[in-house]
Design a protein around this motif. Structure first.
Motif, PDB file in Angstrom:
ATOM      1  N   LEU A 213       0.820  -1.209   0.000  1.00 52.76           N
ATOM      2  CA  LEU A 213       0.000   0.000   0.000  1.00 52.76           C
ATOM      3  C   LEU A 213       0.853   1.258   0.000  1.00 52.76           C
ATOM      4  O   LEU A 213       1.948   1.292   0.566  1.00 52.76           O
ATOM      5  N   HIS A 214       0.326   2.283  -0.617  1.00 48.27           N
ATOM      6  CA  HIS A 214       0.913   3.621  -0.558  1.00 48.27           C
ATOM      7  C   HIS A 214       0.008   4.501   0.308  1.00 48.27           C
ATOM      8  O   HIS A 214      -1.143   4.168   0.572  1.00 48.27           O
ATOM      9  N   TYR A 215       0.543   5.649   0.705  1.00 42.64           N
ATOM     10  CA  TYR A 215      -0.194   6.554   1.593  1.00 42.64           C
ATOM     11  C   TYR A 215      -0.110   7.982   1.093  1.00 42.64           C
ATOM     12  O   TYR A 215       0.915   8.413   0.558  1.00 42.64           O
ATOM     13  N   LYS A 216      -1.192   8.707   1.302  1.00 42.82           N
ATOM     14  CA  LYS A 216      -1.197  10.147   1.092  1.00 42.82           C
ATOM     15  C   LYS A 216      -0.891  10.868   2.401  1.00 42.82           C
ATOM     16  O   LYS A 216      -0.509  12.041   2.397  1.00 42.82           O
ATOM     17  N   MET A 217      -1.086  10.159   3.510  1.00 50.61           N
ATOM     18  CA  MET A 217      -0.817  10.694   4.848  1.00 50.61           C
ATOM     19  C   MET A 217      -0.685   9.523   5.808  1.00 50.61           C
ATOM     20  O   MET A 217      -1.429   8.550   5.710  1.00 50.61           O
ATOM     21  N   ILE A 218       0.293   9.594   6.723  1.00 52.53           N
ATOM     22  CA  ILE A 218       0.470   8.569   7.748  1.00 52.53           C
ATOM     23  C   ILE A 218       0.479   9.253   9.110  1.00 52.53           C
ATOM     24  O   ILE A 218       1.152  10.274   9.304  1.00 52.53           O
ATOM     25  N   THR A 219      -0.280   8.705  10.042  1.00 57.57           N
ATOM     26  CA  THR A 219      -0.219   9.193  11.423  1.00 57.57           C
ATOM     27  C   THR A 219       0.848   8.413  12.193  1.00 57.57           C
ATOM     28  O   THR A 219       1.812   8.971  12.691  1.00 57.57           O
ATOM     29  N   TYR A 220       0.712   7.104  12.263  1.00 60.25           N
ATOM     30  CA  TYR A 220       1.767   6.234  12.790  1.00 60.25           C
ATOM     31  C   TYR A 220       1.492   4.802  12.353  1.00 60.25           C
ATOM     32  O   TYR A 220       0.381   4.473  11.928  1.00 60.25           O
ATOM     33  N   SER A 221       2.514   3.963  12.416  1.00 66.23           N
ATOM     34  CA  SER A 221       2.427   2.571  12.001  1.00 66.23           C
ATOM     35  C   SER A 221       1.805   2.486  10.593  1.00 66.23           C
ATOM     36  O   SER A 221       2.283   3.152   9.678  1.00 66.23           O
ATOM     37  N   ASN A 222       0.736   1.704  10.430  1.00 68.42           N
ATOM     38  CA  ASN A 222       0.081   1.601   9.115  1.00 68.42           C
ATOM     39  C   ASN A 222      -1.236   2.355   9.070  1.00 68.42           C
ATOM     40  O   ASN A 222      -2.099   2.085   8.236  1.00 68.42           O
ATOM     41  N   LEU A 223      -1.389   3.341   9.951  1.00 72.97           N
ATOM     42  CA  LEU A 223      -2.594   4.161  10.002  1.00 72.97           C
ATOM     43  C   LEU A 223      -2.446   5.393   9.109  1.00 72.97           C
ATOM     44  O   LEU A 223      -1.437   6.099   9.175  1.00 72.97           O
ATOM     45  N   GLY A 224      -3.461   5.655   8.307  1.00 70.31           N
ATOM     46  CA  GLY A 224      -3.422   6.865   7.498  1.00 70.31           C
ATOM     47  C   GLY A 224      -4.341   6.773   6.294  1.00 70.31           C
ATOM     48  O   GLY A 224      -5.224   5.922   6.211  1.00 70.31           O
ATOM     49  N   ASP A 225      -4.133   7.677   5.359  1.00 73.97           N
ATOM     50  CA  ASP A 225      -4.942   7.736   4.134  1.00 73.97           C
ATOM     51  C   ASP A 225      -4.251   6.856   3.088  1.00 73.97           C
ATOM     52  O   ASP A 225      -3.441   7.308   2.299  1.00 73.97           O
TER      53      ASP A 225
END
Length: 447
Positions: A213-225
């Motif tokens: 997976l790719h992210y547009k935003m990460i908060t921590y670990s694998n959490l985010g958009d």
């Protein structure tokens, strides 16, 4: 109520009174006794309650407490398992001590262990589920994250009409269809920025095509958009969104959810998630932002969740740790401290902790090695494992004290060169330390 249920209730309540009056405890035993007499007693006890279930790996206890604080602003009667006894016998004990409101709505907010949810929903029908997150935790009990998720999905489907409020930032919560309707909460507080999760992160494979997976935003670990660049898998639309973090420290945070500002009196990103989850419950019940604000701002530290305990002239912050993601978030929060601090790390490996301690090697303890911590105390029944991990992480061995004695741990804390001390401990180590602190008169025994 049948004769058997009545007898079970009487025995359970009597034992509860006896234990509280003479032994200052007994959160699970009354429920265990009642279940021996009537294995279906929970069906009778939970009747006429609107039940909200909170489950997941991290954040259950604080999320439950914040949810209760908010709901108390709206409802006269809210029952909860404040002691954290979150298995079947503990849930029975909770209802044994609950007092029903004869003229209004009776609400129960229950923290339930992931592996116990399926058993509990055999006997009661929640009207709402809240899933906090699923991270690798206690492999001997839960197995991999997908096994744990299936456990709670199976528990929820016994109440198929009850919605599930899910953390929308976690890919696993969007990985399979559920019979229950779903609503999502999450973070939308930053502009898009193409990125990927840290290489040592679980749950970053697309459940549809198995690409990373790719992210547009990460908060921590694998959490985010998150989104998959190879197929159409992506984060679902959020029903409740956090849109701004105005201020975040090691002891408090201020943030915006759906255009309203709130504050909590605990620090760290992970606790903002807990507040967001509690807010999502409140919005499900159409509770006003003012009542949410009052409930979140209630400053009462929960067992092992940034409790501040004075040991001599030291201000000690006690934090429960139990898995890599949780420990990493605690380390990030400690790094926000504006003052120097010492550290005690207490590691046990009993059943309630998880008997496999290899998880400490998946945490980012190296970040502590980069800090100038003048004294580090390694303790607990598995202090040798913790000591080795801290040495490998880069902790200066001249500053490291190793002891398996909790009495000695307290003495070492009292002689720390800093006013502030963080104590990170696994569950039974927290219990043991608190017992020793009670005996030495540093904290009072709970009634």
């Amino acid at each position: 109520m049948s004769f058997k249920s009545g007898l079970a209730t009487t025995v359970g309540k009597s034992s509860q009174w006896l234990l509280k009056t003479f032994f200052k405890g007994g959160s699970s035993l009354p429920g265990k006794l009642a279940l021996k007499i009537d294995p279906t007693i929970l069906s009778s006890l939970a009747k006429d309650y609107d039940v909200i279930v909170v489950t997941g790996t991290n954040g259950k206890t604080l999320t439950t407490a914040l949810t209760v604080n908010i709901l108390k602003e709206e409802f006269d009667s809210v029952v909860t398992n404040t002691t954290g006894a979150n298995m079947l016998q503990g849930i029975v004990s909770t209802f044994l001590q609950g007092k029903k409101n004869k003229h209004g709505k009776n609400v129960a907010v229950l923290e339930i262990d992931e592996a116990s949810l399926n058993k509990v929903t055999e006997f009661l029908t929640p009207e709402l589920f809240l899933f906090t997150n699923i991270f690798r935790d206690q492999m001997d009990r839960y197995g991999e994250i997908y096994t744990t998720y299936q456990l709670i999905v199976d528990g929820a489907k016994k109440a198929p009409k009850a919605p599930i409020l899910m953390n929308g930032d976690l890919p696993i919560f969007n990985s399979i269809d559920t019979v229950n309707p779903r609503e999502y909460y999450g973070f939308s507080h930053k502009d898009d920025e193409e990125q990927m999760a840290h290489y040592n992160t679980d749950g970053v494979l697309c459940p549809h095509c198995h690409h990373i997976l790719h992210y547009k935003m990460i908060t921590y670990s694998n959490l985010g958009d998150y989104y998959c660049p190879n197929c159409d898998f992506k984060r679902p639309e959020l029903n409740v969104a956090l849109t701004d973090i105005k201020h975040m420290t090691n002891v408090s945070s201020t943030f915006t959810i759906d255009e309203h500002d709130y504050q909590i009196e605990v620090g760290g990103m992970y606790n903002i998630y807990n507040a967001l989850a509690a807010t999502a419950v409140a919005k499900h019940y159409n509770i006003s932002s003012e009542k949410i604000r009052k409930g979140l701002a209630y400053d009462e530290k929960v067992f092992g969740r940034q409790e501040v305990i004075e040991i001599g002239d030291k201000k000690c912050t006690l934090v429960l740790v139990k898995n890599p993601v949780g420990l990493n978030q605690v380390i990030d929060t400690m790094k926000l401290s504006p003052y120097p601090f010492s550290l005690a790390a207490l590691l046990n490996a009993n059943y309630a902790d998880g008997i496999d301690v290899s998880w400490i090697w998946d945490s980012q303890l190296e970040e502590l090695g980069e800090l100038d911590i003048p004294k580090v105390i390694s303790g607990g029944e598995r202090q040798s494992d913790m000591s080795l991990r801290l040495k490998v992480a880069g902790i200066n061995e001249e500053n490291l004290v190793e002891t398996s004695s909790l009495t000695q741990v307290i003495e070492e804390i009292k002689s720390a060169p800093t006013e502030h001390v963080y104590i990170l401990a696994t569950y039974t180590a927290v219990l043991g330390l608190r017992k020793e602190l009670i005996q030495q008169g540093f904290i009072k025994e709970e009634a």
